[in-house]
Design an enzyme around this catalytic site. Structure first.
Site, PDB file in Angstrom:
ATOM      1  N   CYS A  63      -7.118 -19.479 -24.697  1.00 55.66           N
ATOM      2  CA  CYS A  63      -6.606 -20.190 -25.870  1.00 55.66           C
ATOM      3  C   CYS A  63      -5.213 -20.762 -25.594  1.00 55.66           C
ATOM      4  O   CYS A  63      -4.627 -20.535 -24.535  1.00 55.66           O
ATOM      5  CB  CYS A  63      -6.583 -19.255 -27.074  1.00 55.66           C
ATOM      6  SG  CYS A  63      -5.229 -18.071 -27.021  1.00 55.66           S
TER       7      CYS A  63
ATOM      8  N   CYS B 271      -2.569 -18.155 -24.858  1.00 55.06           N
ATOM      9  CA  CYS B 271      -2.668 -17.642 -23.489  1.00 55.06           C
ATOM     10  C   CYS B 271      -2.106 -18.674 -22.507  1.00 55.06           C
ATOM     11  O   CYS B 271      -1.433 -18.315 -21.541  1.00 55.06           O
ATOM     12  CB  CYS B 271      -4.113 -17.299 -23.150  1.00 55.06           C
ATOM     13  SG  CYS B 271      -4.651 -15.774 -23.951  1.00 55.06           S
TER      14      CYS B 271
ATOM     15  N   GLU C 191     -26.766  -0.628 -31.146  1.00 54.36           N
ATOM     16  CA  GLU C 191     -26.846   0.601 -30.349  1.00 54.36           C
ATOM     17  C   GLU C 191     -27.753   1.648 -30.976  1.00 54.36           C
ATOM     18  O   GLU C 191     -27.678   2.831 -30.638  1.00 54.36           O
ATOM     19  CB  GLU C 191     -25.438   1.141 -30.066  1.00 54.36           C
ATOM     20  CG  GLU C 191     -24.751   0.266 -29.039  1.00 54.36           C
ATOM     21  CD  GLU C 191     -23.321   0.657 -28.705  1.00 54.36           C
ATOM     22  OE1 GLU C 191     -22.746   1.459 -29.451  1.00 54.36           O
ATOM     23  OE2 GLU C 191     -22.809   0.121 -27.707  1.00 54.36           O
ATOM     24  N   LYS C 192     -28.625   1.196 -31.877  1.00 58.79           N
ATOM     25  CA  LYS C 192     -29.468   2.181 -32.562  1.00 58.79           C
ATOM     26  C   LYS C 192     -30.463   2.846 -31.616  1.00 58.79           C
ATOM     27  O   LYS C 192     -30.954   3.930 -31.901  1.00 58.79           O
ATOM     28  CB  LYS C 192     -30.173   1.576 -33.771  1.00 58.79           C
ATOM     29  CG  LYS C 192     -31.123   0.432 -33.507  1.00 58.79           C
ATOM     30  CD  LYS C 192     -31.711  -0.060 -34.829  1.00 58.79           C
ATOM     31  CE  LYS C 192     -32.648  -1.231 -34.656  1.00 58.79           C
ATOM     32  NZ  LYS C 192     -31.982  -2.438 -34.125  1.00 58.79           N
TER      33      LYS C 192
ATOM     34  N   GLU D  33     -12.512   0.245 -23.860  1.00 56.48           N
ATOM     35  CA  GLU D  33     -12.986  -0.636 -22.782  1.00 56.48           C
ATOM     36  C   GLU D  33     -12.335  -2.021 -22.817  1.00 56.48           C
ATOM     37  O   GLU D  33     -13.007  -3.033 -23.007  1.00 56.48           O
ATOM     38  CB  GLU D  33     -14.506  -0.750 -22.804  1.00 56.48           C
ATOM     39  CG  GLU D  33     -15.184   0.566 -22.468  1.00 56.48           C
ATOM     40  CD  GLU D  33     -16.690   0.431 -22.222  1.00 56.48           C
ATOM     41  OE1 GLU D  33     -17.307  -0.520 -22.735  1.00 56.48           O
ATOM     42  OE2 GLU D  33     -17.238   1.300 -21.519  1.00 56.48           O
TER      43      GLU D  33
ATOM     44  N   CYS E 281      -9.398 -14.690 -22.014  1.00 53.79           N
ATOM     45  CA  CYS E 281      -9.172 -15.661 -23.083  1.00 53.79           C
ATOM     46  C   CYS E 281      -8.513 -16.905 -22.502  1.00 53.79           C
ATOM     47  O   CYS E 281      -7.718 -16.811 -21.560  1.00 53.79           O
ATOM     48  CB  CYS E 281      -8.295 -15.051 -24.175  1.00 53.79           C
ATOM     49  SG  CYS E 281      -8.030 -16.172 -25.569  1.00 53.79           S
TER      50      CYS E 281
ATOM     51  N   GLU F 255     -17.389   8.728 -21.139  1.00 57.79           N
ATOM     52  CA  GLU F 255     -18.706   8.417 -21.689  1.00 57.79           C
ATOM     53  C   GLU F 255     -19.748   8.451 -20.583  1.00 57.79           C
ATOM     54  O   GLU F 255     -19.492   8.030 -19.460  1.00 57.79           O
ATOM     55  CB  GLU F 255     -18.743   6.992 -22.265  1.00 57.79           C
ATOM     56  CG  GLU F 255     -17.892   6.747 -23.468  1.00 57.79           C
ATOM     57  CD  GLU F 255     -18.020   5.293 -23.946  1.00 57.79           C
ATOM     58  OE1 GLU F 255     -19.030   4.629 -23.631  1.00 57.79           O
ATOM     59  OE2 GLU F 255     -17.098   4.817 -24.616  1.00 57.79           O
TER      60      GLU F 255
ATOM     61  N   ARG G   1     -17.128  -7.379 -30.467  1.00 62.10           N
ATOM     62  CA  ARG G   1     -15.977  -6.454 -30.395  1.00 62.10           C
ATOM     63  C   ARG G   1     -15.235  -6.769 -29.103  1.00 62.10           C
ATOM     64  O   ARG G   1     -15.642  -7.642 -28.348  1.00 62.10           O
ATOM     65  CB  ARG G   1     -16.455  -5.015 -30.416  1.00 62.10           C
ATOM     66  CG  ARG G   1     -17.330  -4.699 -29.222  1.00 62.10           C
ATOM     67  CD  ARG G   1     -17.622  -3.218 -29.086  1.00 62.10           C
ATOM     68  NE  ARG G   1     -18.543  -3.010 -27.972  1.00 62.10           N
ATOM     69  CZ  ARG G   1     -18.902  -1.836 -27.502  1.00 62.10           C
ATOM     70  NH1 ARG G   1     -18.436  -0.751 -28.057  1.00 62.10           N
ATOM     71  NH2 ARG G   1     -19.731  -1.718 -26.494  1.00 62.10           N
TER      72      ARG G   1
ATOM     73  N   HIS H 146     -29.599   3.545 -28.456  1.00 65.09           N
ATOM     74  CA  HIS H 146     -28.829   4.208 -27.395  1.00 65.09           C
ATOM     75  C   HIS H 146     -28.954   5.716 -27.569  1.00 65.09           C
ATOM     76  O   HIS H 146     -28.894   6.214 -28.694  1.00 65.09           O
ATOM     77  CB  HIS H 146     -27.363   3.786 -27.497  1.00 65.09           C
ATOM     78  CG  HIS H 146     -26.556   4.104 -26.271  1.00 65.09           C
ATOM     79  ND1 HIS H 146     -26.219   5.388 -25.929  1.00 65.09           N
ATOM     80  CD2 HIS H 146     -26.049   3.296 -25.307  1.00 65.09           C
ATOM     81  CE1 HIS H 146     -25.516   5.352 -24.797  1.00 65.09           C
ATOM     82  NE2 HIS H 146     -25.405   4.096 -24.399  1.00 65.09           N
TER      83      HIS H 146
HETATM   84  C1  GLA Z   1     -19.475   1.506 -23.839  1.00 66.24           C
HETATM   85  C2  GLA Z   1     -18.644   1.625 -25.101  1.00 66.24           C
HETATM   86  C3  GLA Z   1     -19.301   2.413 -26.175  1.00 66.24           C
HETATM   87  C4  GLA Z   1     -20.773   2.115 -26.241  1.00 66.24           C
HETATM   88  C5  GLA Z   1     -21.401   2.387 -24.908  1.00 66.24           C
HETATM   89  C6  GLA Z   1     -22.889   2.170 -24.882  1.00 66.24           C
HETATM   90  O1  GLA Z   1     -19.131   2.334 -22.835  1.00 66.24           O
HETATM   91  O2  GLA Z   1     -17.360   2.114 -24.865  1.00 66.24           O
HETATM   92  O3  GLA Z   1     -18.676   2.096 -27.395  1.00 66.24           O
HETATM   93  O4  GLA Z   1     -20.952   0.792 -26.596  1.00 66.24           O
HETATM   94  O5  GLA Z   1     -20.843   1.499 -23.969  1.00 66.24           O
HETATM   95  O6  GLA Z   1     -23.424   2.416 -23.620  1.00 66.24           O
HETATM   96 ZN    ZN Z   2      -5.842 -16.157 -25.886  1.00 62.85          ZN
END
Ligand code: GLA
Ligand code: ZN
Length: 677
Positions: free
Chosen positions: A158, A161, A359-360, A151, A156, A311, A112, A362
C-alpha cells in the site's frame, strides 16, 4: 529457555477459544482438560472484535470470566494479545489498516492476519490493546507467557508501505548514489534521481509472472523489499512487546512462528523474542527428517535453546487438499520428536472444535461429539499422563551437536529470486539433501545462522551458499584454518549481500578456502543427468553442474560425460589445519549418505546411536542427565540394540548395554543413560 526456569513440568495443552461457546460448555471443558492432563491454555488469540467493539469502548468482562475460570481450575495461561485479526468496524473507519496485494488491489475486510504492518491505525490500536491487556491481567500469577498476535506473515504494497520503504532505504543507504549502485540501476536506465521515485517492487512495477512463478527484473529492490517487510512486521511485534514489558517485565513474550516460512527472517525475529514457539503441521508426505529439520531450525534461531511447540493438530488439519488422520500413536510420536529436538511444551490447535467457518473440520482435543472416549481423546490422555510422569527430566536440555548446517533467509530470497540458471535450484532442497543424510544416521545437527558462533562445531555444511555477505568468508576462513571441515556446494559464493556478483571467478570470496574456480554452470533439463564415480560407486549429477578448475584443491571425482567429462565435480582442499569440500552438483540420497559418512568419520563426529532405517535416535542433555529418545517412524516394529546402560523413564525398567529392545510401530522409548557424571 521456553516458558521459564521456574516451570518444572512439561506444559501440555493448546489454543482454547471459549468465546465461541456458551458458558455452559466451559465447565465441561474444564473437566475434560483435567482428564487429559492438560495444564496450559493459550487464550484470547482472535478476540479483538470482542474486546474493542468500537473506537473507544473496550470490554474485558468476558475475558475476565475466562481468566478466572481457568485460574480456578489450575491452568496456566499463555495469553495472546488478540491482534491477529482486526475488527470490522476498524477496517471501515480506518481503511489504512487494509492491505494491498502484490497486484496492487486494495483488500476489503475479511480473513485474518490481514493488517498492514505500516498502517498508523493498526500500530496505534494493536499497541494500545496489548498494553491494556497487560495492565488488566498482570495480577494473574498463572500467566506464564505472552503471545503477540498470531502467525505474523504475508506482505503489503500500500501507499503507507511505499512511503515507509523509501524512508527505510534512505536510512539504510544514505545517498541516492549508493542506492543506485546496490540496485544496479545503470541496467535498463533505471537510475533514480530522488527517493520518491522509488516504488515497491510488485506486479505493477518490477515483477512479472513466468513459468508459474513471480519473477523480478531488479533482484536488488526485491531483496530489500523482503528485508523491509520482514522488519516492518517485526516492529509491530516489538511495539506490543514493549507495551507488555512495561507492565509485566519478568514474563516472557513470544509469537508463534512457522518453521521454514519464507517471508519472515526468523533469525532476526528470534533476537527480539524471549523464546521461540512454533506451529508444526507436517504434510502427510513429509519425511521424519523434514519435520525434525524444522524443529532444529526453530531451536537454532534462538541460541539452540529449548522452544515451545505452540500448535500441532491432535488428529487432522482441514486446510490441506487431503487431510489424512494421524495414525494411532502418531501424535505421541510427533510430540516426542519435537521434544527430542528441543520442545519443552507440547500444545495443540485446538482444545474444542469449532462449529462453523473454515476450521470446523480441523482436529481438536474435544471433537464435535464432545466425548472423552474417542480414539483421539484417549491417545491425548495417555500422552498427558506420560508427560506428567516425566517431570522436568529433559527440560532446558541441549542437543549435543558437533556438526551444523548454515541457513540464511537473505540467501534463500536472493537465490530464488535470481533469474537463472535453473528454476529447479531450490534452497530447501539443497539443505534437506544434507540434513536428511545426517539425520538418517542419527547425527545430531544444529542449524545455525551467519552470525552464530562456529566454535563448538567440527563440521559446517553450507548448502547452496549463493550469497556471501561481508565478513562471512573471513569467519569460514578462520574456522577451516583452525582445523574445521567446511562443505559447500554448486552455485555458492556468487554474490555479495546486495545480490551483486563478486567478480574474478566463482565462488568469489570462498575461492581461496576451496582452492578452485568455477567458470560456468550448466543447468540440466528435467530428467537429464550427468554422473560421477565417488569411492567406486556411480552417482547421478542433477539440476546444475558447475564446471570448475582446480587451484590448490584435489579432485575427488570428475564428471562422466558431456563436453566437461573429466572436469572435477567434487573437490577437497587443505586450508590451514582444516579442509574445505566443494560438491559441484546435486546428487541423490545414496551419495549424500556415503559422502557425509566419510566427512563425519574424518571429523570424528559421533552418531547418537546406531538404529535400523526409520528408527530415530536423538539425545537431550539437561544438567547431568542424558536422555535418549528412540522413535520408530515405521509401520512395523523394529529391534534396536542398546549402546549403553539405560533406565526406561516411563516404566523404570533397567537395561544393559547390548540388550535388544523392540520398538513398536510409531513407538517411542525414553531412556535415561545410567552412570552419567
Ligand atoms: C495456524 C493458526 C491457528 C489455526 C491453525 C490451523 O497455525 O495459528 O489459528 O488456524 O493454523 O491448522
Ligand atoms: Zn501496507
Amino acid at each position: 529457555m521456553a516458558y521459564g526456569k521456574d516451570i518444572k513440568e512439561i506444559l501440555y495443552g493448546g489454543d482454547y477459544n471459549p468465546e465461541q461457546w456458551p458458558q455452559e460448555v466451559w465447565e465441561e471443558d474444564m473437566r475434560l482438560m483435567k482428564k487429559a492432563h492438560i495444564n496450559i491454555v493459550t487464550l484470547n488469540t482472535f478476540s479483538w472484535a470482542a474486546l474493542q467493539p468500537s473506537e473507544d469502548r473496550y470490554c474485558f468482562e468476558n475475558l475476565d470470566r475466562i481468566m478466572d475460570l481457568v485460574r480456578k481450575n489450575g491452568l496456566k495461561v499463555c495469553l495472546a494479545t488478540a491482534t491477529g485479526a482486526h475488527p470490522a468496524w476498524m477496517a471501515k473507519r480506518h481503511p489504512d489498516i487494509l492491505r494491498t496485494d502484490r497486484n496492487g488491489i486494495k483488500r476489503k475486510f475479511g480473513g485474518r492476519h490481514n493488517s498492514c504492518p505500516n498502517s498508523p491505525s493498526y500500530r496505534k490500536y494493536a499497541a494500545k490493546l496489548a498494553g491494556l491487556l497487560a495492565k488488566r491481567y498482570k495480577g494473574y500469577e498463572n500467566i506464564v507467557a505472552w503471545h503477540v498476535s498470531n502467525e505474523f506473515g504475508g506482505e503489503c504494497y500500500c501507499e503507507n508501505c511505499e512511503q515507509a520503504f523509501r524512508k527505510w532505504l534512505q536510512k539504510r543507504f544514505g545517498t541516492i548514489e549508493e542506492l543506485n549502485r546496490v540496485f544496479y540501476t545503470a541496467f535498463w536506465g533505471h537510475t533514480f534521481y530522488s527517493w520518491d521515485e522509488v516504488v515497491l517492487p510488485n506486479l505493477q512495477s518490477e515483477h512479472f509472472l513466468a513459468d508459474g512463478m513471480e519473477r523480478s527484473m531488479f533482484q536488488g529492490i526485491t531483496l530489500e523489499y523482503r528485508r523491509f517487510m520482514s522488519e516492518s512486521m517485526l516492529e509491530c511485534f516489538q511495539m506490543e512487546y514493549q507495551e507488555i514489558k512495561k507492565e509485566m517485565p519478568d514474563i516472557p513474550v513470544t509469537t508463534n512462528l512457522m518453521g521454514f516460512y519464507k517471508p519472515l527472517d526468523y533469525q532476526k525475529w528470534a533476537k527480539q523474542m524471549d523464546f521461540v514457539s512454533w506451529d508444526s503441521y507436517p504434510d502427510p508426505a513429509d519425511t521424519p527428517a523434514e519435520t525434525a529439520l524444522q524443529h532444529d531450525l526453530m531451536r537454532g534461531i534462538h541460541k539452540q535453546e529449548s522452544f515451545v511447540l505452540m500448535e500441532q493438530t491432535p488428529s487432522v488439519t482441514n486446510w490441506q487438499p487431503y487431510n489424512r488422520l494421524k495414525r494411532p500413536g502418531e501424535v505421541r510420536l510427533l510430540s516426542y520428536q519435537a521434544a527430542a529436538h528441543g520442545a519443552d511444551a507440547i500444545q495443540f490447535f485446538q482444545i474444542r472444535q469449532s462449529v462453523g467457518a473454515c476450521e470446523k473440520f480441523h482436529g481438536a482435543v474435544i471433537g464435535h461429539a464432545g466425548r472423552d472416549d474417542t480414539r483421539v481423546f484417549r491417545e491425548l490422555e495417555q500422552l498427558g499422563r506420560e508427560l506428567g510422569q516425566l517431570g522436568d527430566v529433559f527440560l532446558e536440555g541441549h542437543t549435543p551437536a558437533e556438526a551444523a548446517i548454515f541457513f540464511d533467509w537473505d540467501n534463500w530470497w536472493a537465490l530464488e529470486d535470481s533469474a537463472g540458471p535453473s528454476i529447479r535450484m531450490k534452497y530447501l532442497d539443497a539443505v534437506k539433501d544434507y540434513y536428511t543424510a545426517a539425520f538418517e544416521s542419527n547425527i545430531p545437527l544444529d542449524i545455525i545462522g551467519m552470525e552464530d558462533s562456529f566454535d563448538s562445531y567440527k563440521v559446517i555444511i553450507a548448502p547452496l551458499l549463493y550469497m556471501t555477505k561481508t565478513g562471512i568468508d573471513e569467519r569460514i576462513r578462520k574456522f577451516v584454518g583452525n582445523g574445521g571441515i567446511f562443505v559447500t556446494t554448486y552455485f555458492s559464493g556468487i554474490v555479495d549481500g546486495h545480490d551483486l556478483v563478486v567478480q574474478g571467478g566463482y565462488p568469489g570470496r570462498l575461492r581461496d578456502i576451496l582452492g578452485i574456480w568455477v567458470e560456468e554452470n550448466d543447468a540440466l533439463l528435467e530428467g537429464e543427468e550427468n554422473s560421477f564415480v565417488y569411492k567406486g560407486t556411480l552417482y547421478p549429477a542433477r539440476v546444475l553442474c558447475d564446471l570448475m578448475h582446480l587451484e590448490h584443491a584435489k579432485a575427488l571425482s570428475v564428471y562422466a560425460k558431456d563436453f566437461y567429462q573429466n572436469m572435477p565435480v567434487i573437490t577437497k582442499n587443505q586450508f590451514g589445519r582444516g579442509y574445505a569440500y566443494y560438491v559441484g552438483t546435486r546428487s541423490d540420497s545414496g551419495f549424500y549418505h556415503k559422502f557425509l559418512e566419510d566427512i563425519f568419520t574424518e571429523a570424528k563426529v559421533a552418531e547418537a546411536m546406531a538404529t535400523p532405517k526409520g528408527v530415530e535416535a536423538a539425545i537431550r542433555v539437561a544438567d547431568d542427565r542424558e536422555v535418549l529418545f528412540l522413535m520408530n517412524h515405521n509401520e512395523g516394529s523394529e529391534w534396536v540394540v542398546l549402546n549403553h546402560d539405560y533406565s526406561d523413564l516411563l516404566n523404570g525398567k533397567e537395561y544393559r548395554k547390548g540388550d535388544p529392545v523392540e520398538v513398536g510401530a510409531k513407538g517411542v522409548f525414553l531412556f535415561l543413560k545410567r552412570n552419567t557424571k
